[in-house]
Design a protein around this motif. Structure first.
Motif, short mmCIF file in Angstrom:
data_model
loop_
_atom_site.label_atom_id
_atom_site.label_comp_id
_atom_site.label_asym_id
_atom_site.label_seq_id
_atom_site.Cartn_x
_atom_site.Cartn_y
_atom_site.Cartn_z
N PRO A 1 58.91 32.65 49.66
CA PRO A 1 59.78 33.37 50.59
C PRO A 1 59.92 34.86 50.29
O PRO A 1 60.06 35.67 51.21
N THR A 2 59.86 35.24 49.01
CA THR A 2 60.00 36.66 48.67
C THR A 2 58.86 37.51 49.21
O THR A 2 59.01 38.73 49.38
N GLU A 3 57.70 36.89 49.49
CA GLU A 3 56.57 37.63 50.03
C GLU A 3 56.81 38.08 51.46
O GLU A 3 56.01 38.85 52.02
N LEU A 4 57.89 37.60 52.07
CA LEU A 4 58.22 38.00 53.44
C LEU A 4 59.03 39.29 53.48
O LEU A 4 59.37 39.78 54.56
N ASP A 5 59.33 39.85 52.32
CA ASP A 5 60.19 41.04 52.25
C ASP A 5 59.70 42.17 53.16
O ASP A 5 60.48 42.84 53.83
N ASP A 6 58.38 42.39 53.16
CA ASP A 6 57.85 43.55 53.87
C ASP A 6 57.61 43.31 55.35
O ASP A 6 57.19 44.24 56.06
N VAL A 7 57.85 42.10 55.84
CA VAL A 7 57.55 41.82 57.24
C VAL A 7 58.80 41.50 58.05
O VAL A 7 58.71 41.24 59.24
N VAL A 8 59.97 41.53 57.40
CA VAL A 8 61.20 41.20 58.13
C VAL A 8 61.95 42.48 58.47
O VAL A 8 61.94 43.45 57.70
N PRO A 9 62.61 42.52 59.63
CA PRO A 9 63.37 43.71 60.02
C PRO A 9 64.74 43.74 59.33
O PRO A 9 65.14 42.78 58.67
N ASP A 10 65.45 44.83 59.52
CA ASP A 10 66.82 44.92 59.02
C ASP A 10 67.69 43.89 59.74
O ASP A 10 67.46 43.58 60.91
N PRO A 11 68.71 43.40 59.06
CA PRO A 11 69.57 42.38 59.67
C PRO A 11 70.27 42.91 60.92
O PRO A 11 70.74 44.04 60.97
N THR A 12 70.32 42.07 61.94
CA THR A 12 71.08 42.33 63.15
C THR A 12 71.37 41.00 63.80
O THR A 12 70.72 40.00 63.49
N GLY A 13 72.33 40.96 64.67
CA GLY A 13 72.68 39.69 65.29
C GLY A 13 73.28 38.73 64.27
O GLY A 13 73.77 39.14 63.22
N SER A 14 73.21 37.45 64.59
CA SER A 14 73.78 36.44 63.69
C SER A 14 73.08 35.11 63.87
O SER A 14 72.45 34.84 64.90
N HIS B 1 50.06 28.01 66.00
CA HIS B 1 48.76 28.05 66.66
C HIS B 1 47.74 28.65 65.69
O HIS B 1 48.04 29.59 64.95
N VAL B 2 46.52 28.12 65.69
CA VAL B 2 45.49 28.60 64.75
C VAL B 2 45.13 30.06 65.01
O VAL B 2 44.66 30.76 64.11
N ASP B 3 45.36 30.55 66.22
CA ASP B 3 45.05 31.95 66.53
C ASP B 3 46.17 32.90 66.10
O ASP B 3 46.02 34.11 66.20
N GLU B 4 47.28 32.35 65.62
CA GLU B 4 48.41 33.19 65.26
C GLU B 4 48.30 33.61 63.79
O GLU B 4 48.93 33.04 62.90
N MET B 5 47.49 34.61 63.53
CA MET B 5 47.23 35.07 62.17
C MET B 5 48.00 36.34 61.84
O MET B 5 47.75 36.98 60.81
N ARG B 6 48.94 36.73 62.68
CA ARG B 6 49.62 38.02 62.49
C ARG B 6 50.36 38.09 61.16
O ARG B 6 50.42 39.15 60.54
N LEU B 7 50.93 36.97 60.73
CA LEU B 7 51.70 36.99 59.49
C LEU B 7 50.81 37.39 58.32
O LEU B 7 51.19 38.23 57.49
N LEU B 8 49.61 36.82 58.24
CA LEU B 8 48.69 37.14 57.16
C LEU B 8 48.32 38.62 57.17
O LEU B 8 48.22 39.26 56.12
N GLU B 9 48.15 39.16 58.36
CA GLU B 9 47.70 40.54 58.49
C GLU B 9 48.77 41.55 58.09
O GLU B 9 48.46 42.71 57.79
N THR B 10 50.04 41.14 58.08
CA THR B 10 51.12 42.08 57.80
C THR B 10 51.71 41.94 56.40
O THR B 10 52.57 42.74 56.02
N LEU B 11 51.26 40.97 55.61
CA LEU B 11 51.78 40.79 54.27
C LEU B 11 51.26 41.86 53.32
O LEU B 11 50.11 42.30 53.43
N SER B 12 52.10 42.27 52.38
CA SER B 12 51.64 43.21 51.36
C SER B 12 50.57 42.58 50.50
O SER B 12 49.62 43.24 50.07
N ASP B 13 50.72 41.30 50.23
CA ASP B 13 49.74 40.56 49.42
C ASP B 13 49.26 39.35 50.21
O ASP B 13 49.81 38.25 50.07
#
Length: 411
Positions: free
Chosen positions: A148-161, A270-282
């Protein structure tokens, strides 16, 4: 053998059969828990009795093999169509290797045809087994596991609830689901499906949390369970539904904030949803697994063609030689013509332009595979001279262009 609905008085026999088929490690004793089902759930069985035997004279010991189906509506070629979700195909050891499942599926497909259910879809226990009955794979699925810590660089600032949701909140979740599950084979969920399929799990019920924006509008939600794998714990997110990118980012932040509780987060997509991998620092921190998905077949080709929507600029005629060893009403040579008045599909004595089996035609019809892909895989053969065959490919490709296909539901 007599094919018929399974009466409620045989519930215990059904549970024993399903437990032995799918959870034999649980042992022969039934537990006290039995889930409710949505109203579109129907049970069918083959009984070793004479046709016409009244239900009250049936003995549950005469139930030789069973199945169930969900009569739901799924998006195909941009519109929703009745589709049979085949489930719970099970037989006890004493009924196996006797052809009963083939007989049962034959009766089920005939019932689908009579009820104007032109498509059937299922999750196979073995792909080769269901290919014998005309089913073919529709899509693949992707599982991404990451600390879960690897998601640090891909999450926005907190808003909403965030807030915990239950089945009574289904009407609030439904528009988010509709905006998210836009692919072919996306279901139109009913209240019963939300209550008894989405909010109830087979082995355990999921946690459900939603994200609302600052105006109080629900724009995303997650369904997940927490699993133990040895000394590690995993947050298994099998539905991360977001109406937009901001909601998706906040849902990933929700996952990130479980870093004190779990060692990894696994997200199914979906197998075509690779965006997460592309945006990770590692990117190397992520483990990605691609798995084969569900299978589908057309039960009644004529009804399916009549129901499908074709694009305004897709016109032409092609003669198809269809092989279907299970549903003989689909077997033969047919001429398909699409013009400004719609589609017609009728038997033909002409030489076939294309030869394919019902599984390949099903993949083509829903957009799972293209003409070129099916031909390359040896599942489709184009006949005639080079000029004629090129024209046939062009016509067939225009009638059935590939679509984004992904069945998210388990059943």
């Amino acid at each position: 053998m007599d094919y018929r609905p399974i009466p409620e008085t045989h519930d215990d026999a059904v549970r024993r059969m399903l437990t032995y088929a799918f959870r034999p490690e649980s042992g022969p004793n039934l537990d006290d828990e039995d889930h409710d089902r949505p109203e579109e759930y129907h049970r069918r069985g083959l009984y070793d009795v004479d046709a016409g035997t009244p239900d009250e004279e049936l003995d549950s010991d005469d139930l030789s093999v069973m199945c169930a189906y969900y009569d739901f509506t799924a998006r195909i070629r941009g519109e929703f169509h009745h589709t049979g979700g085949v489930s719970a195909v099970a037989s006890p050891p004493e009924s196996r290797r006797k052809g009963y499942v083939a007989d049962l599926l034959g009766e089920l497909h005939r019932e689908f045809r009579e009820e104007s259910i032109a498509f059937a879809v299922l999750w196979p226990f073995e792909y080769a087994f269901y290919r014998r009955f005309g089913y073919a794979m529709t899509n693949k699925s992707l599982s991404t596991s990451i600390p879960p810590t690897e998601l640090d660089d891909v999450v926005p600032d907190p808003t909403g609830s965030f807030r915990r949701l239950d089945a009574d909140d289904y009407a609030e979740l439904d528009p988010v689901h509709h905006a998210w599950a836009t692919e072919a084979l996306g279901l139109r969920r009913t209240e019963g499906w939300w209550r008894y399929r989405a909010f109830q799990g087979w082995r355990k019920d999921p946690y459900v949390y939603g994200w609302t924006d600052d105006e109080g509008t629900l724009r995303g939600y997650l369904f997940y369970v927490v699993e133990e794998d040895g000394d590690d714990k995993r947050m298994d997110v099998y539905e991360l539904a977001a109406a937009d990118e901001m909601a998706r980012g906040q849902l990933l932040r929700f996952c990130r904030d479980h870093d004190s509780q779990v060692d990894s987060v696994r997200i199914r997509s979906h197998v075509d949803e690779m965006r997460l991998l592309e945006t990770l620092s590692d990117p190397g921190a992520a483990e990605m697994t691609v798995r084969p998905g569900p299978m589908l077949r057309i039960v009644d080709v004529e009804a399916a063609i009549d129901a499908l929507s074709f694009s305004d600029d897709a016109t032409g005629s092609v003669t198809l030689a269809i092989s279907d060893d299970h549903c003989d009403w689909n077997d033969g040579t047919f001429e398909l013509t699409v013009d400004e008045d719609g589609a017609t599909y009728r038997r033909s004595d002409h030489e076939a332009d294309v030869s394919l089996d019902i599984g390949a035609l099903s993949q083509l019809a829903v957009g799972a595979l293209s003409v070129d892909e099916l031909e390359r895989n040896g599942e489709l053969a184009v006949e005639g001279s080079e000029d004629d065959s090129n024209q046939t490919r062009e016509t067939l490709s225009a009638l059935f262009p590939p679509e984004d296909v992904y069945l998210r539901e388990g059943f």
